[in-house]
Write a protein that holds these residues in place. Structure first.
Motif, mmCIF file in Angstrom:
data_model
loop_
_atom_site.group_PDB
_atom_site.id
_atom_site.type_symbol
_atom_site.label_atom_id
_atom_site.label_comp_id
_atom_site.label_asym_id
_atom_site.label_seq_id
_atom_site.Cartn_x
_atom_site.Cartn_y
_atom_site.Cartn_z
ATOM 1 N N GLY A 242 0.820 -1.207 0.000
ATOM 2 C CA GLY A 242 0.000 0.000 0.000
ATOM 3 C C GLY A 242 0.856 1.259 0.000
ATOM 4 N N TYR A 243 0.184 2.404 0.069
ATOM 5 C CA TYR A 243 0.880 3.693 0.103
ATOM 6 C C TYR A 243 1.613 3.837 1.438
ATOM 7 C CZ TYR A 243 1.668 8.758 0.008
ATOM 8 O OH TYR A 243 2.235 10.001 0.037
ATOM 9 N N TRP A 244 2.872 4.239 1.389
ATOM 10 C CA TRP A 244 3.672 4.473 2.588
ATOM 11 C C TRP A 244 4.672 5.571 2.284
ATOM 12 C CZ3 TRP A 244 9.041 3.508 3.553
ATOM 13 C CH2 TRP A 244 9.423 3.622 4.894
ATOM 14 N N LYS A 245 4.691 6.591 3.128
ATOM 15 C CA LYS A 245 5.589 7.725 2.883
ATOM 16 C C LYS A 245 6.253 8.135 4.186
ATOM 17 C CE LYS A 245 6.662 11.039 -0.269
ATOM 18 N NZ LYS A 245 7.021 10.806 -1.671
ATOM 19 N N ASP A 246 7.569 8.133 4.174
ATOM 20 C CA ASP A 246 8.351 8.652 5.282
ATOM 21 C C ASP A 246 8.404 10.172 5.106
ATOM 22 O OD1 ASP A 246 10.358 9.586 6.974
ATOM 23 O OD2 ASP A 246 11.601 7.812 6.743
ATOM 24 N N VAL A 247 7.811 10.920 6.042
ATOM 25 C CA VAL A 247 7.743 12.376 5.881
ATOM 26 C C VAL A 247 8.761 13.067 6.794
ATOM 27 C CG1 VAL A 247 5.409 12.552 4.999
ATOM 28 C CG2 VAL A 247 5.751 12.375 7.457
ATOM 29 N N GLY A 248 9.966 12.548 6.784
ATOM 30 C CA GLY A 248 11.018 13.071 7.644
ATOM 31 C C GLY A 248 11.787 14.233 7.058
ATOM 32 N N THR A 249 11.510 14.611 5.800
ATOM 33 C CA THR A 249 12.186 15.758 5.189
ATOM 34 C C THR A 249 11.148 16.735 4.666
ATOM 35 O OG1 THR A 249 12.266 14.827 2.949
ATOM 36 C CG2 THR A 249 14.083 14.247 4.437
ATOM 37 N N LEU A 250 11.564 17.965 4.416
ATOM 38 C CA LEU A 250 10.640 18.979 3.897
ATOM 39 C C LEU A 250 10.092 18.569 2.543
ATOM 40 C CD1 LEU A 250 12.664 22.163 4.913
ATOM 41 C CD2 LEU A 250 10.489 21.392 5.901
ATOM 42 N N ASP A 251 10.955 18.040 1.671
ATOM 43 C CA ASP A 251 10.496 17.622 0.348
ATOM 44 C C ASP A 251 9.478 16.496 0.444
ATOM 45 O OD1 ASP A 251 12.032 19.502 -0.920
ATOM 46 O OD2 ASP A 251 13.621 18.131 -1.517
ATOM 47 N N SER A 252 9.749 15.500 1.314
ATOM 48 C CA SER A 252 8.816 14.371 1.409
ATOM 49 C C SER A 252 7.494 14.789 2.051
ATOM 50 C CB SER A 252 9.451 13.205 2.182
ATOM 51 O OG SER A 252 9.746 13.577 3.517
ATOM 52 N N TRP A 254 6.110 17.796 1.735
ATOM 53 C CA TRP A 254 5.411 18.503 0.652
ATOM 54 C C TRP A 254 4.839 17.502 -0.357
ATOM 55 C CZ3 TRP A 254 6.412 18.971 -4.672
ATOM 56 C CH2 TRP A 254 5.710 19.972 -5.327
ATOM 57 N N GLU A 255 5.649 16.515 -0.747
ATOM 58 C CA GLU A 255 5.204 15.513 -1.713
ATOM 59 C C GLU A 255 4.017 14.707 -1.185
ATOM 60 O OE1 GLU A 255 8.699 13.235 -2.347
ATOM 61 O OE2 GLU A 255 9.721 14.799 -3.509
ATOM 62 N N ALA A 256 4.054 14.355 0.098
ATOM 63 C CA ALA A 256 2.975 13.557 0.678
ATOM 64 C C ALA A 256 1.657 14.324 0.681
ATOM 65 C CB ALA A 256 3.334 13.139 2.100
ATOM 66 N N ASN A 257 1.714 15.630 0.883
ATOM 67 C CA ASN A 257 0.506 16.446 0.795
ATOM 68 C C ASN A 257 0.028 16.567 -0.642
ATOM 69 O OD1 ASN A 257 -0.463 18.088 3.431
ATOM 70 N ND2 ASN A 257 1.721 17.631 3.595
ATOM 71 N N MET A 258 0.949 16.771 -1.559
ATOM 72 C CA MET A 258 0.581 16.876 -2.969
ATOM 73 C C MET A 258 0.001 15.556 -3.490
ATOM 74 S SD MET A 258 1.171 20.041 -3.797
ATOM 75 C CE MET A 258 0.711 20.429 -2.096
ATOM 76 N N ASP A 259 0.476 14.436 -2.925
ATOM 77 C CA ASP A 259 -0.040 13.128 -3.336
ATOM 78 C C ASP A 259 -1.550 13.018 -3.125
ATOM 79 O OD1 ASP A 259 2.395 12.168 -4.166
ATOM 80 O OD2 ASP A 259 2.810 11.011 -2.351
ATOM 81 N N LEU A 260 -2.062 13.714 -2.108
ATOM 82 C CA LEU A 260 -3.496 13.653 -1.823
ATOM 83 C C LEU A 260 -4.324 14.256 -2.952
ATOM 84 C CD1 LEU A 260 -3.495 14.706 1.935
ATOM 85 C CD2 LEU A 260 -3.771 12.406 1.010
#
Length: 400
Positions: A242-252, A254-260
């Motif tokens: 399934g979808y899994w995102k490590d949001v430990g950096t600013l880029d990740s 931002w990307e995790a929010n944009m993914d929505l």
């Protein structure tokens, strides 16, 4: 008297989150807002509730005030139980003295007495900085079916990503035969997600041995897992697709929010059978003004929009005035974007004010050298004065 539990979850939420810079200067990483109405910690807590795990220890350390206040009694996640529920576990002083958590394994070691109150058969170790929806009960069932001592949730990653994760190789039955933390030359691309199911008797044994050995790192990836492999314990990999995102950096983040906002990304926040719960104050409905122009965005309750918003995530209580523009950005709760301000490819923290004609970030199309482009970040409670420019990659933690 404590009722015996089949499984207890321990959620590691004490890290500094230094790679999120201004966003974690005054709060723990799991408390950082995400997705319009959530905080990162909502995901593992909701996964526990949806998986039938009703006893959760949340290990806090760095800047815990916001996180502690947010978790409260655990009621939003149905974790305000008489026997079990959610418990915030900061470092504490004993007769032997006091000590900060020195590593992931040491943090659990220091809270073994909490686990033993419930005498569980299994303990699941979770991180507090990942965005995903996962049924932990299926992973526990897999652990039991394989008579495992440790089961590690895994995902396939790119070869580039493999160099910064825990990588393992398995036989045809998913039994782990090799594990290396952050290998320079990965033998495979099967990566640990930092989610572990341990049989409690084995975990207790290795935590005590690791503490007595006093290796310095006191970490699951560096100490516990290699030691168990060396002793030929039964370690298995549980594949999660399934979808899994490590949001430990600013880029990740931002990307995790944009993914929505992308229809191709399989993170369904609207599934009635697997809700993501959160603590939110009662807010009035969104207000969309006559001058507003909104496309492909998430707008949370209590927001007032009279400007232009495109491909952005707008949290609760945000005001975007007439003539303001927000593109490809995240605006966290309570922030105000004044008339004439432009926010592009940026993260705006909580309770900020972006004054008129200020510009935060820019499109990558406007940068000749792509290496010079990145997400612009404004930390929490910051005012950016009229006409100021926050450049790509720039991180602002104080008023300018």
């Amino acid at each position: 008297m404590y009722i015996k539990k089949k499984c207890v979850a321990m959620l590691l939420a004490g890290g500094q989150g230094s790679r999120l810079y201004a966003l974690t200067r005054d709060m723990a990483k799991p408390a950082v807002p995400y997705g319009g109405k959530y905080r990162i910690i909502d995901f593992p807590l909701s996964n526990c509730t949806n998986s039938g795990i009703d006893t959760v220890g949340v290990l806090t350390q760095y800047q815990p005030l916001v996180l502690n206040e947010y978790i409260g009694s655990g009621q939003p996640w149905d974790l305000d139980k008489m026997h079990g529920g959610v418990h915030v576990l900061p470092p504490y002083q004993t007769a032997m003295g006091a000590s900060w958590y020195e590593g992931t394994a040491n943090a659990i070691y220091q809270n073994m007495s909490f686990i033993e109150r419930y005498n569980p058969d299994y303990v699941i170790i979770l991180g507090g900085d990942h965005i995903y929806k996962m049924d932990y009960s299926k992973m526990v069932d897999f652990h039991i079916a394989n008579n495992a001592d440790l089961t590690i949730a895994v995902q396939e990653v790119s070869l580039e990503e493999a160099t910064r994760l825990g990588i393992m190789t398995c036989d045809k039955d998913f039994k782990v035969v090799d594990f290396t933390e952050k290998p320079k030359e990965p033998k495979s691309t099967l990566a640990s997600m930092g989610i572990y199911v341990f049989s409690w008797d084995k975990l207790k044994k290795y935590l005590i041995e690791n503490e007595n050995a006093n290796t310095g790192s006191k970490d699951f990836g560096k100490d516990i897992i290699p030691s168990m492999l060396e002793n030929q314990e039964r370690l298995f990999a549980y594949s999660f697709d399934g979808y899994w995102k490590d949001v430990g950096t600013l880029d990740s983040l931002w990307e995790a929010n944009m993914d929505l906002l992308s229809p191709s990304v399989p993170l369904d926040l609207y599934d009635p059978n697997w809700k993501v719960y959160s603590r939110n104050s009662n807010m009035p409905p969104q207000y969309i003004g006559s001058n507003a122009n909104i496309e492909n965005s998430m707008i949370s309750e209590g927001s007032s929009i009279d400007g232009t918003v495109d491909f952005s995530v707008i949290f609760s209580g945000v005001t975007i005035e007439k003539g303001a523009t927000v593109n490809y950005s995240i605006v966290m709760p309570g922030s105000v974007i004044k008339a004439g301000a432009v926010v592009e490819y940026a993260i705006i923290g909580e309770d900020c004010v972006i004054e008129s004609d200020a510009k935060i970030g820019t499109s990558p199309e406007n940068i000749e050298n792509r290496d010079e482009w990145g997400i612009a970040v404004v930390g929490h409670n910051v005012t950016v004065s009229k006409g100021k420019f926050v450049e790509p990659k720039q991180i602002i933690a104080d008023n300018i």
